[in-house]
Enzyme design. Structure first.
Site, PDB file in Angstrom:
ATOM      1  N   THR A  52      -1.232   6.941   4.720  1.00 40.15           N
ATOM      2  CA  THR A  52      -2.427   7.784   4.732  1.00 40.15           C
ATOM      3  C   THR A  52      -3.062   7.860   6.119  1.00 40.15           C
ATOM      4  OG1 THR A  52      -4.690   7.870   3.871  1.00 40.15           O
ATOM      5  CG2 THR A  52      -3.700   5.713   3.979  1.00 40.15           C
ATOM      6  N   ASP A  53      -3.856   8.919   6.329  1.00 43.79           N
ATOM      7  CA  ASP A  53      -4.611   9.008   7.589  1.00 43.79           C
ATOM      8  C   ASP A  53      -5.769   8.009   7.635  1.00 43.79           C
ATOM      9  OD1 ASP A  53      -6.276  10.223   5.717  1.00 43.79           O
ATOM     10  OD2 ASP A  53      -6.535  12.102   6.817  1.00 43.79           O
ATOM     11  N   GLU A  54      -6.123   7.429   6.469  1.00 45.11           N
ATOM     12  CA  GLU A  54      -7.296   6.537   6.449  1.00 45.11           C
ATOM     13  C   GLU A  54      -7.077   5.274   7.284  1.00 45.11           C
ATOM     14  OE1 GLU A  54      -9.492   6.034   2.934  1.00 45.11           O
ATOM     15  OE2 GLU A  54      -9.037   8.029   2.180  1.00 45.11           O
ATOM     16  N   TYR A  60      -9.049  -0.260   0.654  1.00 47.60           N
ATOM     17  CA  TYR A  60      -7.860   0.571   0.447  1.00 47.60           C
ATOM     18  C   TYR A  60      -7.156   0.854   1.778  1.00 47.60           C
ATOM     19  CZ  TYR A  60      -5.194   4.927   0.156  1.00 47.60           C
ATOM     20  OH  TYR A  60      -4.207   5.875   0.288  1.00 47.60           O
ATOM     21  N   LYS A  92      -3.403  -0.312   3.110  1.00 49.11           N
ATOM     22  CA  LYS A  92      -2.347   0.618   3.546  1.00 49.11           C
ATOM     23  C   LYS A  92      -1.949   0.320   4.991  1.00 49.11           C
ATOM     24  CE  LYS A  92      -0.769   3.687   1.569  1.00 49.11           C
ATOM     25  NZ  LYS A  92       0.386   3.796   0.612  1.00 49.11           N
TER      26      LYS A  92
HETATM   27  P1  NAD Z   1      -1.823   7.758  -7.621  1.00 49.36           P
HETATM   28  O1  NAD Z   1      -2.862   6.701  -7.767  1.00 49.36           O
HETATM   29  O2  NAD Z   1      -2.016   9.068  -8.302  1.00 49.36           O
HETATM   30  O3  NAD Z   1      -0.409   7.200  -8.123  1.00 49.36           O
HETATM   31  C1  NAD Z   1       0.037   5.917  -7.823  1.00 49.36           C
HETATM   32  C2  NAD Z   1       1.232   5.603  -8.714  1.00 49.36           C
HETATM   33  O4  NAD Z   1       1.715   4.282  -8.382  1.00 49.36           O
HETATM   34  C3  NAD Z   1       0.903   5.596 -10.209  1.00 49.36           C
HETATM   35  O5  NAD Z   1       1.893   6.288 -10.916  1.00 49.36           O
HETATM   36  C4  NAD Z   1       0.904   4.122 -10.573  1.00 49.36           C
HETATM   37  O6  NAD Z   1       1.269   3.872 -11.919  1.00 49.36           O
HETATM   38  C5  NAD Z   1       1.947   3.574  -9.600  1.00 49.36           C
HETATM   39  N1  NAD Z   1       1.776   2.134  -9.325  1.00 49.36           N
HETATM   40  C6  NAD Z   1       0.616   1.484  -9.015  1.00 49.36           C
HETATM   41  N2  NAD Z   1       0.854   0.166  -8.848  1.00 49.36           N
HETATM   42  C7  NAD Z   1       2.197  -0.019  -9.027  1.00 49.36           C
HETATM   43  C8  NAD Z   1       3.056  -1.156  -8.969  1.00 49.36           C
HETATM   44  N3  NAD Z   1       2.582  -2.372  -8.690  1.00 49.36           N
HETATM   45  N4  NAD Z   1       4.385  -0.962  -9.194  1.00 49.36           N
HETATM   46  C9  NAD Z   1       4.873   0.271  -9.488  1.00 49.36           C
HETATM   47  N5  NAD Z   1       4.096   1.361  -9.573  1.00 49.36           N
HETATM   48  C10 NAD Z   1       2.787   1.230  -9.342  1.00 49.36           C
HETATM   49  O7  NAD Z   1      -1.631   7.943  -6.069  1.00 49.36           O
HETATM   50  P2  NAD Z   1      -1.337   9.264  -5.210  1.00 49.36           P
HETATM   51  O8  NAD Z   1      -2.609   9.927  -4.897  1.00 49.36           O
HETATM   52  O9  NAD Z   1      -0.246  10.019  -5.866  1.00 49.36           O
HETATM   53  O10 NAD Z   1      -0.796   8.595  -3.860  1.00 49.36           O
HETATM   54  C11 NAD Z   1       0.583   8.243  -3.713  1.00 49.36           C
HETATM   55  C12 NAD Z   1       0.802   7.612  -2.361  1.00 49.36           C
HETATM   56  O11 NAD Z   1       0.411   8.539  -1.340  1.00 49.36           O
HETATM   57  C13 NAD Z   1      -0.040   6.356  -2.125  1.00 49.36           C
HETATM   58  O12 NAD Z   1       0.748   5.439  -1.425  1.00 49.36           O
HETATM   59  C14 NAD Z   1      -1.204   6.839  -1.276  1.00 49.36           C
HETATM   60  O13 NAD Z   1      -1.683   5.807  -0.449  1.00 49.36           O
HETATM   61  C15 NAD Z   1      -0.542   7.939  -0.481  1.00 49.36           C
HETATM   62  N6  NAD Z   1      -1.433   9.033  -0.042  1.00 49.36           N
HETATM   63  C16 NAD Z   1      -2.243   9.671  -0.928  1.00 49.36           C
HETATM   64  C17 NAD Z   1      -3.029  10.738  -0.500  1.00 49.36           C
HETATM   65  C18 NAD Z   1      -3.925  11.506  -1.458  1.00 49.36           C
HETATM   66  O14 NAD Z   1      -4.684  12.356  -1.010  1.00 49.36           O
HETATM   67  N7  NAD Z   1      -3.869  11.266  -2.754  1.00 49.36           N
HETATM   68  C19 NAD Z   1      -2.981  11.148   0.828  1.00 49.36           C
HETATM   69  C20 NAD Z   1      -2.151  10.448   1.734  1.00 49.36           C
HETATM   70  C21 NAD Z   1      -1.368   9.402   1.271  1.00 49.36           C
HETATM   71  O1  DAU Z   2      -7.167  10.862   3.460  1.00 48.22           O
HETATM   72  C1  DAU Z   2      -6.177  10.513   2.551  1.00 48.22           C
HETATM   73  C2  DAU Z   2      -6.805   9.816   1.368  1.00 48.22           C
HETATM   74  O2  DAU Z   2      -7.474  10.810   0.613  1.00 48.22           O
HETATM   75  C3  DAU Z   2      -5.788   9.082   0.506  1.00 48.22           C
HETATM   76  O3  DAU Z   2      -5.193   8.061   1.252  1.00 48.22           O
HETATM   77  C4  DAU Z   2      -6.456   8.500  -0.740  1.00 48.22           C
HETATM   78  O4  DAU Z   2      -5.479   7.896  -1.586  1.00 48.22           O
HETATM   79  C5  DAU Z   2      -7.148   9.618  -1.475  1.00 48.22           C
HETATM   80  O5  DAU Z   2      -7.842   9.111  -2.600  1.00 48.22           O
HETATM   81  C6  DAU Z   2      -8.122  10.354  -0.556  1.00 48.22           C
HETATM   82  O6  DAU Z   2      -9.239   9.495  -0.191  1.00 48.22           O
HETATM   83  P1  DAU Z   2     -10.739  10.049  -0.146  1.00 48.22           P
HETATM   84  O7  DAU Z   2     -11.661   8.909  -0.308  1.00 48.22           O
HETATM   85  O8  DAU Z   2     -10.927  10.943   1.026  1.00 48.22           O
HETATM   86  O9  DAU Z   2     -10.706  10.986  -1.466  1.00 48.22           O
HETATM   87  P2  DAU Z   2     -11.778  11.207  -2.638  1.00 48.22           P
HETATM   88  O10 DAU Z   2     -11.286  12.366  -3.462  1.00 48.22           O
HETATM   89  O11 DAU Z   2     -12.119   9.944  -3.347  1.00 48.22           O
HETATM   90  O12 DAU Z   2     -13.079  11.680  -1.840  1.00 48.22           O
HETATM   91  C7  DAU Z   2     -13.041  12.818  -0.994  1.00 48.22           C
HETATM   92  C8  DAU Z   2     -14.400  12.937  -0.335  1.00 48.22           C
HETATM   93  O13 DAU Z   2     -15.373  13.266  -1.340  1.00 48.22           O
HETATM   94  C9  DAU Z   2     -14.886  11.638   0.288  1.00 48.22           C
HETATM   95  O14 DAU Z   2     -15.617  11.956   1.460  1.00 48.22           O
HETATM   96  C10 DAU Z   2     -15.818  11.051  -0.770  1.00 48.22           C
HETATM   97  C11 DAU Z   2     -16.397  12.272  -1.445  1.00 48.22           C
HETATM   98  N1  DAU Z   2     -16.723  12.136  -2.890  1.00 48.22           N
HETATM   99  C12 DAU Z   2     -15.773  11.602  -3.711  1.00 48.22           C
HETATM  100  C13 DAU Z   2     -16.017  11.466  -5.053  1.00 48.22           C
HETATM  101  C14 DAU Z   2     -14.987  10.869  -5.976  1.00 48.22           C
HETATM  102  C15 DAU Z   2     -17.926  12.587  -3.359  1.00 48.22           C
HETATM  103  O15 DAU Z   2     -18.782  13.091  -2.608  1.00 48.22           O
HETATM  104  N2  DAU Z   2     -18.175  12.457  -4.704  1.00 48.22           N
HETATM  105  C16 DAU Z   2     -17.279  11.904  -5.570  1.00 48.22           C
HETATM  106  O16 DAU Z   2     -17.592  11.788  -6.781  1.00 48.22           O
END
Ligand code: NAD
Ligand code: DAU
Length: 373
Positions: free
Chosen positions: A137-139, A163, A167
């Site tokens: 992730t970019d975080e 988190y 990562k």
């Molecule tokens: P998600 O939470 O929707 O899915 C995570 C999956 O991992 C689930 O299916 C869960 O059951 C599985 N899991 C959790 N713990 C596990 C374990 N111990 N063993 C096996 N499986 C397990 O997450 P997502 O949003 O799809 O993100 C997927 C990946 O991409 C993550 O590594 C996250 O850090 C990265 N990522 C997410 C975003 C985003 O915006 N969502 C952006 C950049 C990177």
């Molecule tokens: O940048 C990549 C990341 O993006 C991933 O690595 C994470 O897995 C993914 O969850 C996401 O993280 P964020 O914290 O940016 O996503 P989230 O959807 O939780 O929140 C997006 C923005 O909105 C953040 O600035 C927090 C804000 N927010 C979020 C929620 C859930 C609100 O204002 N209200 C809310 O209820």
């Protein structure tokens, strides 16, 4: 024994993982073994269209289970591991950080170590062909000021949430397994994804569903935090490009060049729903009774207590992957968001199924206090 054309995906029942598995089988037609613990975030329903398809095998299991990981590698002899499995929600990492350390740090270590053992047993050609792709992730880069340049692959790590720190730790382990042991790894650092199958704890699906139902739309702080949004299918196509053409040991930033303030995102969703969904009826002064007038959904926006340590701005410089691997996103934010809203409108059963008792308990925990202010 040689490698097969199977890939091992971890976390392939989650949001991005399931989009990736569906896209992979459609694009390549080659088999996927999908190792997923099916936590609250993992949902086999996302993969229902693959039921009975011999090219997909879902194994319920933990990436911390070294024996299981090792036996899957020996049985399927995958040419690559694509590692999505993680705890992914920042707000949860503030409440239960231990789960993040366990899966994101220790789980990634276990996977790497089993991958290294398997890879070491291969002949030279297969050792050269094998890939371990770590989805990050970019975080990990921390937060930007309004005029700072976007995160590049050279930006120093400065994670701010449990988190992000977990990562970052996993990224360092991946790097170390390449540097020390020669494991052919690739790391991708992507910005915020949105699209089908996203669990409604994250901003965009949470706001879509609350706005549909006339519930408050919780915006943290002043709503001025900026995220760089990417449609999930574009993230998946970038991962395919990195897997096929990326250089082992390299990291690639992935982003949509699409910075938006949270409040603007929420306003846009409100306007889309006013256009695409049945109007939201105004409440009269008499309890639950409603009259025929409709109210704009923007009126549901409620500013709530900020997230502790809330990163102000993320922005990705994706020029390396564009230049070296000729990848560019296909979807624009406005059309991608419209597609996403339509997907949630069309999949109410999916939504109802994921919003189980555990989901309601989380919503109460995270928003009960905030909304009471
Ligand atoms: P998600 O939470 O929707 O899915 C995570 C999956 O991992 C689930 O299916 C869960 O059951 C599985 N899991 C959790 N713990 C596990 C374990 N111990 N063993 C096996 N499986 C397990 O997450 P997502 O949003 O799809 O993100 C997927 C990946 O991409 C993550 O590594 C996250 O850090 C990265 N990522 C997410 C975003 C985003 O915006 N969502 C952006 C950049 C990177
Ligand atoms: O940048 C990549 C990341 O993006 C991933 O690595 C994470 O897995 C993914 O969850 C996401 O993280 P964020 O914290 O940016 O996503 P989230 O959807 O939780 O929140 C997006 C923005 O909105 C953040 O600035 C927090 C804000 N927010 C979020 C929620 C859930 C609100 O204002 N209200 C809310 O209820």
């Amino acid at each position: 024994m040689k490698l097969t054309n199977t890939i091992l995906v971890t976390g392939g029942a989650g949001f991005i993982g399931s989009n990736f598995v569906l896209g992979w089988i459609e694009a390549t037609g080659t088999p996927v073994v999908n190792l997923d613990l099916l936590t609250y975030a993992g949902n086999p329903e996302n993969l229902a269209s693959l039921e009975g398809d011999a090219r997909h095998r879902l194994v319920r299991g933990d990436i911390n289970d070294a024996e299981l990981v090792g036996s899957l590698l020996r049985e399927h002899r995958p040419r690559a591991i694509v590692h999505f499995a993680a705890e992914s929600h920042v707000d949860r990492s503030i409440v239960v950080p231990d789960a993040f350390i366990r899966t994101n740090v220790h789980g990634t270590f276990t996977l790497l170590d089993q991958a290294k053992r398997f890879w070491s047993s291969l002949d030279e050609d297969d050792r050269r062909a094998f890939r371990f792709l770590h989805v990050s992730t970019d975080e990990v880069y921390g937060t930007l000021g309004p005029n700072d340049p976007a995160f590049s692959e050279a930006t120093a790590y400065a994670p701010n949430s449990p988190y992000a720190a977990s990562k970052a730790a996993s990224d360092h382990l991946v790097r170390a397994y390449h540097h020390t042991f020669g494991l052919p790894v690739l790391t991708t650092n992507c910005s915020n994804n949105y699209g089908p199958f996203q669990f409604p704890e994250k901003l965009i699906p949470l706001v879509i569903l609350n706005a549909l139902e006339g519930k408050p739309l919780p915006v943290y702080g002043d709503g001025g935090n900026v995220r760089d949004w990417l449609y999930v299918e574009d993230h998946c196509s970038a991962i395919r490009a990195v897997l096929e053409r990326g250089r082992p040991g390299e990291t690639y930033n992935i982003g949509g060049c699409c910075e938006r303030k949270n409040l603007d995102v929420v306003n846009t969703i409100c306007d889309l729903l006013d256009e695409m969904a049945p109007p939201l009826a105004a409440k009269t002064g008499h309890g639950a009774a409603r009259n025929s007038a409709s109210v704009p959904r923007r009126q549901l926006i409620t500013f709530v207590q900020d997230r502790p340590g809330h990163d102000r701005r993320y922005a990705i410089d994706a020029s390396k992957i564009e230049r070296e691997l000729r990848w560019t996103p296909a979807e624009r934010f406005e059309s991608g968001l419209r597609r996403t809203v339509q997907w949630y409108l069309d999949h109410r059963v999916w939504t109802e199924n994921v919003r189980s008792g555990a989901y309601l308990a989380w919503i109460e925990h995270n928003y009960g206090e905030r909304l009471a202010r």
